[in-house]
Design a protein around this motif. Structure first.
Motif, PDB file in Angstrom:
ATOM      1  N   UNK A   1       0.838  -1.198   0.000  1.00  0.00           N
ATOM      2  CA  UNK A   1       0.000   0.000   0.000  1.00  0.00           C
ATOM      3  C   UNK A   1       0.874   1.250   0.000  1.00  0.00           C
ATOM      4  N   UNK A   2       1.971   1.218   0.774  1.00  0.00           N
ATOM      5  CA  UNK A   2       2.896   2.357   0.783  1.00  0.00           C
ATOM      6  C   UNK A   2       3.445   2.614  -0.617  1.00  0.00           C
ATOM      7  N   UNK A   3       3.858   1.544  -1.310  1.00  0.00           N
ATOM      8  CA  UNK A   3       4.406   1.700  -2.661  1.00  0.00           C
ATOM      9  C   UNK A   3       3.348   2.239  -3.619  1.00  0.00           C
ATOM     10  N   UNK A   4       2.112   1.784  -3.474  1.00  0.00           N
ATOM     11  CA  UNK A   4       1.031   2.252  -4.348  1.00  0.00           C
ATOM     12  C   UNK A   4       0.738   3.724  -4.102  1.00  0.00           C
ATOM     13  N   UNK A   5       0.711   4.125  -2.842  1.00  0.00           N
ATOM     14  CA  UNK A   5       0.474   5.530  -2.519  1.00  0.00           C
ATOM     15  C   UNK A   5       1.618   6.393  -3.043  1.00  0.00           C
ATOM     16  N   UNK A   6       2.852   5.857  -2.982  1.00  0.00           N
ATOM     17  CA  UNK A   6       3.999   6.619  -3.459  1.00  0.00           C
ATOM     18  C   UNK A   6       3.893   6.903  -4.951  1.00  0.00           C
ATOM     19  N   UNK A   7       3.482   5.902  -5.740  1.00  0.00           N
ATOM     20  CA  UNK A   7       3.465   6.055  -7.199  1.00  0.00           C
ATOM     21  C   UNK A   7       2.173   6.668  -7.716  1.00  0.00           C
ATOM     22  N   UNK A   8       1.044   6.348  -7.100  1.00  0.00           N
ATOM     23  CA  UNK A   8      -0.245   6.808  -7.634  1.00  0.00           C
ATOM     24  C   UNK A   8      -1.033   7.655  -6.656  1.00  0.00           C
ATOM     25  N   UNK A   9      -0.551   7.774  -5.424  1.00  0.00           N
ATOM     26  CA  UNK A   9      -1.331   8.448  -4.396  1.00  0.00           C
ATOM     27  C   UNK A   9      -1.041   9.924  -4.320  1.00  0.00           C
ATOM     28  N   UNK A  10      -1.694  10.690  -5.153  1.00  0.00           N
ATOM     29  CA  UNK A  10      -1.526  12.130  -5.074  1.00  0.00           C
ATOM     30  C   UNK A  10      -2.854  12.802  -5.396  1.00  0.00           C
ATOM     31  N   UNK A  11      -3.019  13.979  -4.872  1.00  0.00           N
ATOM     32  CA  UNK A  11      -4.154  14.809  -5.223  1.00  0.00           C
ATOM     33  C   UNK A  11      -3.638  16.214  -5.444  1.00  0.00           C
ATOM     34  N   UNK A  12      -3.996  16.824  -6.557  1.00  0.00           N
ATOM     35  CA  UNK A  12      -3.455  18.146  -6.842  1.00  0.00           C
ATOM     36  C   UNK A  12      -4.425  18.921  -7.709  1.00  0.00           C
ATOM     37  N   UNK A  13      -4.214  20.228  -7.766  1.00  0.00           N
ATOM     38  CA  UNK A  13      -5.065  21.086  -8.576  1.00  0.00           C
ATOM     39  C   UNK A  13      -4.333  22.368  -8.914  1.00  0.00           C
ATOM     40  N   UNK A  14      -4.984  23.179  -9.736  1.00  0.00           N
ATOM     41  CA  UNK A  14      -4.339  24.401 -10.201  1.00  0.00           C
ATOM     42  C   UNK A  14      -5.399  25.469 -10.420  1.00  0.00           C
ATOM     43  N   UNK A  15      -5.050  26.704 -10.124  1.00  0.00           N
ATOM     44  CA  UNK A  15      -5.897  27.850 -10.440  1.00  0.00           C
ATOM     45  C   UNK A  15      -5.055  28.882 -11.173  1.00  0.00           C
ATOM     46  N   UNK A  16      -5.634  29.507 -12.193  1.00  0.00           N
ATOM     47  CA  UNK A  16      -4.888  30.470 -12.985  1.00  0.00           C
ATOM     48  C   UNK A  16      -5.713  31.721 -13.220  1.00  0.00           C
ATOM     49  N   UNK A  17      -5.030  32.817 -13.468  1.00  0.00           N
ATOM     50  CA  UNK A  17      -5.662  34.067 -13.906  1.00  0.00           C
ATOM     51  C   UNK A  17      -4.646  34.790 -14.771  1.00  0.00           C
ATOM     52  N   UNK A  18      -5.067  35.333 -15.899  1.00  0.00           N
ATOM     53  CA  UNK A  18      -4.126  36.095 -16.700  1.00  0.00           C
ATOM     54  C   UNK A  18      -4.834  37.202 -17.463  1.00  0.00           C
ATOM     55  N   UNK A  19      -4.077  38.211 -17.800  1.00  0.00           N
ATOM     56  CA  UNK A  19      -4.585  39.346 -18.573  1.00  0.00           C
ATOM     57  C   UNK A  19      -3.501  39.768 -19.558  1.00  0.00           C
ATOM     58  N   UNK A  20      -3.884  39.971 -20.814  1.00  0.00           N
ATOM     59  CA  UNK A  20      -2.944  40.364 -21.854  1.00  0.00           C
ATOM     60  C   UNK A  20      -3.513  41.531 -22.653  1.00  0.00           C
ATOM     61  N   UNK A  21      -2.644  42.455 -23.054  1.00  0.00           N
ATOM     62  CA  UNK A  21      -3.061  43.641 -23.785  1.00  0.00           C
ATOM     63  C   UNK A  21      -2.072  43.923 -24.917  1.00  0.00           C
ATOM     64  N   UNK A  22      -2.579  44.188 -26.096  1.00  0.00           N
ATOM     65  CA  UNK A  22      -1.743  44.622 -27.204  1.00  0.00           C
ATOM     66  C   UNK A  22      -1.487  46.114 -27.032  1.00  0.00           C
ATOM     67  N   UNK A  23      -0.266  46.464 -26.669  1.00  0.00           N
ATOM     68  CA  UNK A  23       0.056  47.864 -26.422  1.00  0.00           C
ATOM     69  C   UNK A  23       0.242  48.635 -27.725  1.00  0.00           C
ATOM     70  N   UNK A  24       0.786  47.946 -28.725  1.00  0.00           N
ATOM     71  CA  UNK A  24       0.987  48.604 -30.010  1.00  0.00           C
ATOM     72  C   UNK A  24       1.057  47.551 -31.111  1.00  0.00           C
ATOM     73  N   UNK A  25       0.422  47.872 -32.255  1.00  0.00           N
ATOM     74  CA  UNK A  25       0.528  46.975 -33.407  1.00  0.00           C
ATOM     75  C   UNK A  25       1.522  47.523 -34.438  1.00  0.00           C
ATOM     76  N   UNK A  26       2.210  48.611 -34.091  1.00  0.00           N
ATOM     77  CA  UNK A  26       3.210  49.183 -34.984  1.00  0.00           C
ATOM     78  C   UNK A  26       4.313  49.835 -34.156  1.00  0.00           C
ATOM     79  N   UNK A  27       5.006  49.008 -33.402  1.00  0.00           N
ATOM     80  CA  UNK A  27       6.089  49.492 -32.546  1.00  0.00           C
ATOM     81  C   UNK A  27       7.413  49.092 -33.197  1.00  0.00           C
ATOM     82  N   UNK A  28       8.064  50.078 -33.833  1.00  0.00           N
ATOM     83  CA  UNK A  28       9.296  49.816 -34.571  1.00  0.00           C
ATOM     84  C   UNK A  28       9.110  48.651 -35.544  1.00  0.00           C
ATOM     85  N   UNK A  29       7.990  48.682 -36.265  1.00  0.00           N
ATOM     86  CA  UNK A  29       7.722  47.688 -37.287  1.00  0.00           C
ATOM     87  C   UNK A  29       7.173  46.372 -36.788  1.00  0.00           C
ATOM     88  N   UNK A  30       6.884  46.267 -35.498  1.00  0.00           N
ATOM     89  CA  UNK A  30       6.363  45.025 -34.938  1.00  0.00           C
ATOM     90  C   UNK A  30       5.239  45.273 -33.959  1.00  0.00           C
TER      91      UNK A  30
END
Length: 494
Positions: free
Chosen positions: A155-184
């Motif tokens: 049981x110890x070996x099984x918990x070691x290899x398969x016994x995990x619980x995990x999760x993730x939370x994300x937040x992000x924000x992106x903005x195009x500051x310029x579409x013509x900044x030194x040609x890019x």
């Protein structure tokens, strides 16, 4: 995930004087109280054009998407939130951990170690005859103990290899500051990710059957008036025997523990992309993205003998102090695009910074446990090469894309990930008919889980994407998907 479409009929020039507004809005994301339990979901979700305007996209792709200016592409920016869960392939994970922990001695015992059996302490008490009724000969009774030890070690070996619980939370924000900044194009992005995971780290049980046999042979020599006897059966296993009532209790004393780790990663980046080459056969785009990181790390360890509710340890991690470090890294990218196909490659975390977890407070005697814990003392943002390819119709409404991580990397929880994602999609510029996408992702390393992904964009600016495994796991008597993820975002023009 990589398809080629999106939404908006406008040609836009983003003036740099709006930078302060974007920075303030992005920093406000840090105030959102996201509490999370590793990168447990596929890297896809949005289509290629949408992802190009986020931190998840190829650094070279923003210039390509903005230049195309497809009628179904909104090239102002995007804000999104998401959460995901993943469990190991072990039914009733937390119940098994709680159950096996009762066989281990607590780290701080009062009186005789292992709490000898008595009428007031009936937990895991058995009469001698109940425990060994199938083994009337003393010489054979060692087999019962061997079976018990092997079962516990299994049981110890099984918990070691398969016994995990995990999760993730994300937040992000992106903005195009310029579409013509030194040609890019100039893209400012921030994102926040929180992870936590519980995993078992176990010391081997080195059971010596001859030593145990010798100790068991002394049992008939005890009288009813003798005190409780602690028989050392080897490997940290003690059998407490009470001659007065012939009750026994098995106790395991070693440094096996449950480790809960948590991280928060904030990233701010400023990506520049531009066309490097134009020809009749196609166009080549390049991009560079400097990243600033603020990484918070913490961990909590609990010896198995001290575990009473393994699920509650996730609540304990919220009260632990995070140790923060700052870092700087660079991503690079190239994209070759034609009228009906495109290919690209990118490199993330070129510098590969390392961040340290705080020292654990517990003192461990086992060299094996100390060695295993040493691999959890730090986290390195490893360099990764990503490859992408896509085909699409002339108007880019229909597309089929593939994305492959060329090498595996580990996340802050030390789990290995190498995603392969294939996605097909339809893009529509109608306000009432949604765009849709569906795909398949597989982790080629680590868990090797496969996900089905699906998403829609409704009213031209609301994105909803979900992903789920087909594998299930039983928790608290109910079946759940081993992995699931949901992401909701809003894209805009200005």
């Amino acid at each position: 995930m990589t398809y080629s479409f999106l939404m908006s009929p406008y040609t836009i020039n983003k003036p740099l004087q709006n930078v302060n507004i974007f920075f303030i809005t992005s920093l406000l994301l840090l105030l959102i109280p996201i509490k999370a339990l590793a990168n447990s979901h596929p890297s896809g979700g949005l289509n290629y054009s949408q992802r190009a305007l986020t931190n998840a996209g190829n650094p070279a792709a923003a210039a390509l998407v903005i230049e195309r200016n497809d009628p179904y592409v909104m090239t102002g920016g995007i804000i999104e939130f998401g959460a995901g869960l993943e469990y190991g392939d072990l039914d009733e994970l937390f119940a098994k951990i709680d159950d096996i922990s009762s066989q281990f001695s607590p780290s701080e015992d009062e009186g005789t170690p292992g709490s000898p059996p008595s009428p007031e302490n009936p937990i895991r008490d058995y009469t001698w005859e109940d425990l060994f009724q199938a083994y009337p000969e003393l010489e054979d009774r060692i087999d019962v103990l061997e079976d018990k030890v092997l079962t516990t070690a299994g049981v110890l070996a099984l918990i070691t290899t398969e016994g995990y619980g995990k999760a993730e939370a994300i937040a992000n924000a992106s903005f195009v500051l310029s579409d013509d900044f030194y040609g890019g194009s100039l893209l400012f992005s921030t994102d926040f990710k929180g992870n936590a995971k519980a995993v078992g780290i176990f010391e081997d049980i080195n059971f010596d059957s001859e030593q145990a046999r010798t100790q068991l042979k002394t049992i008939p020599d005890f009288n009813e008036s003798d005190p409780v006897q602690a028989l050392d059966l080897s490997g940290g296993i003690t059998l407490f025997y009470n001659p007065a009532n012939q009750k026994v209790k098995l106790s395991i004393d070693n440094d096996s523990l449950l480790l809960v780790k948590a991280t928060t990663v904030f990233r701010a980046s400023l990506a520049y992309s531009a066309k490097a080459l134009s020809s009749e056969d196609g166009n080549l785009y390049w991009g560079v993205k400097p990243n600033f990181y603020r990484v918070g790390l913490t961990n909590v360890s609990t010896r198995l003998g001290d575990v009473t509710d393994s699920e509650a340890l996730f609540n304990d991690i919220k009260d632990a102090d995070l140790i923060y470090e700052n870092g700087f890294d660079i991503d690079l990218g190239l994209v070759w695009a034609t009228d009906n196909y495109q290919v690209g490659a990118s490199v993330t975390n070129l510098i590969e910074n390392t961040y340290e977890y705080p020292e654990l407070e517990d003192d461990f005697n086992s060299l094996q446990i100390i060695r295993k814990l040493s691999s959890h003392k730090s986290f390195t943002m490893q360099r990764q090469v990503k490859l992408e390819a896509g085909i699409y119709t002339d108007d880019r409404q229909w597309s089929l894309n593939a994305e492959l991580d060329a090498n595996p990397t580990v996340d802050p929880m030390k789990d290995r990930y190498q995603w392969l994602t294939i996605t097909g999609g339809y893009a529509n510029d109608s306000w009432w008919l949604p765009s849709a996408r569906i795909g398949f992702s597989r982790n080629l390393a680590g868990s090797q889980l496969s996900y089905l992904n699906a998403g829609v964009t409704v009213m031209k600016f609301i994105n909803i994407d979900v992903a789920s495994t087909l594998d299930t796991v039983t928790l608290d008597g109910e079946k759940w998907m081993r992995g699931a993820h949901i992401q909701i975002g809003f894209q805009f023009d200005y």
